[in-house]
Design an enzyme around this catalytic site. Sequence first.
Site, PDB file in Angstrom:
ATOM      1  CG  HIS A 176       7.360   4.362  -0.709  1.00 18.81           C
ATOM      2  ND1 HIS A 176       7.944   5.458  -0.127  1.00 18.81           N
ATOM      3  CD2 HIS A 176       6.848   4.788  -1.898  1.00 18.81           C
ATOM      4  CE1 HIS A 176       7.783   6.513  -0.915  1.00 18.81           C
ATOM      5  NE2 HIS A 176       7.126   6.131  -1.989  1.00 18.81           N
ATOM      6  CB  SER A 188       4.036   6.809  -2.335  1.00 16.59           C
ATOM      7  OG  SER A 188       3.060   7.195  -3.290  1.00 16.59           O
ATOM      8  CG  ASP A 207       6.548   1.123  -7.607  1.00 11.29           C
ATOM      9  OD1 ASP A 207       7.387   1.060  -6.684  1.00 11.29           O
ATOM     10  OD2 ASP A 207       6.514   2.056  -8.406  1.00 11.29           O
TER      11      ASP A 207
END
Length: 396
Positions: free
Chosen positions: A206, A178, A203
């Site tokens: 984005h 990020s 994760d």
Amino acid sequence: MLTLARSVTHTLSERLAIYQQEGLLRQLRTADESVDFCSNDYLGFARSAELKRAIQQADVNHITARTGATGSRLLAGQTVLADEIEQELARFYGTESALIFNSGYDANIGLFACLPKAGDTLLTDELIHASMIDGARLSYATRHRFQHNNLVDLDTKLQAASLRQSGQIFVAVESVYSMDGDIAPLRELADLCDQYGAALLVDEAHATGIYGSGPDGQNGEGLVTALGLQDRVLARVHTFGKALGVHGAVVVGPAVLRNYLINFARSFIYTTALPPHSLLAIRCAHEQVKSNTMAQQQLKTNLTYFQQRVKDLLPGARWTTSQSPIQCLIIPGNDKARSVASAAQRVGLDVRAILSPTVPVGQERLRFCIHAFNTTTEIDQLLAVLQIALSDKPNV
């Protein structure tokens, strides 16, 4: 008690004053009509009239007496709608199961706090998101950080962890980072995890909506799916408040993971569930990302244009290595970074400086997000302002 309260508030005021003196005081700033170069609305879904209409129609069509969930899903908040949408999400992301959380922060807190246990080892990239860090801090596992995207350093730490012969080993990364916008070497990470019997946690905040399967990755399931690694990643976190333009998040993975999180993830167990409106918005956003590939194509076009113009107009500038919509210009020093951001803001461009200690000293930057809705004229204006501001001319 009054004296004690005054003492505490005085201490808080002193701490804030120190932050202000150091130029670090954070303040809320309401979004205005400036040209957006800072939000995570990569595809423009948050401003999409089509998506808004779809959500409104879904609300009308969904017959329910509730405007809120009224409780956690283990109490009064469980609904058929939640189950249906989780099944749809599992199919969309190509996995056995999905469990919705109220936000990406909640998902990471819940996942990392409960999955690695005492006796386990958790190896995290040094640049993972704050929500992952906070979740890891709540875990009783032994945690070590490895150098950002450094496979040699990770290999060394995996070898050390495996020699201890104690518990499970987990490796945690972001697919798109990020703050730098660069991409994790997911294939190589999966190979290392397979070699040492470690579980990979990714994760995809984005990457969701931006990358995926299909000829040009336009289906939006994330980088793990784009690379065909679904079966080699234990858990993926997809958030919906960025490219998908709504709210909430989901953890996807094997069915046993979903059952485990229902029983042990405190950020799921002890919070009121999302209301029907939010669930319907999640469904509509995923339907839009499947049907509207024009936004993804335009985003890629804009990103290519931006990067080419940077080469032409700012050849000496220092940028992070990024092929994602997150493009970061390194401007060492909080004051200088803030000054360049202010120059852009004065001409109606919403540009934000990222200052230390959010990033290390010397790594202060302007973090630009390129969107499908940005025009070439807006991009040219931004780069022209940067040219002047970085030249230290007195009129800026």
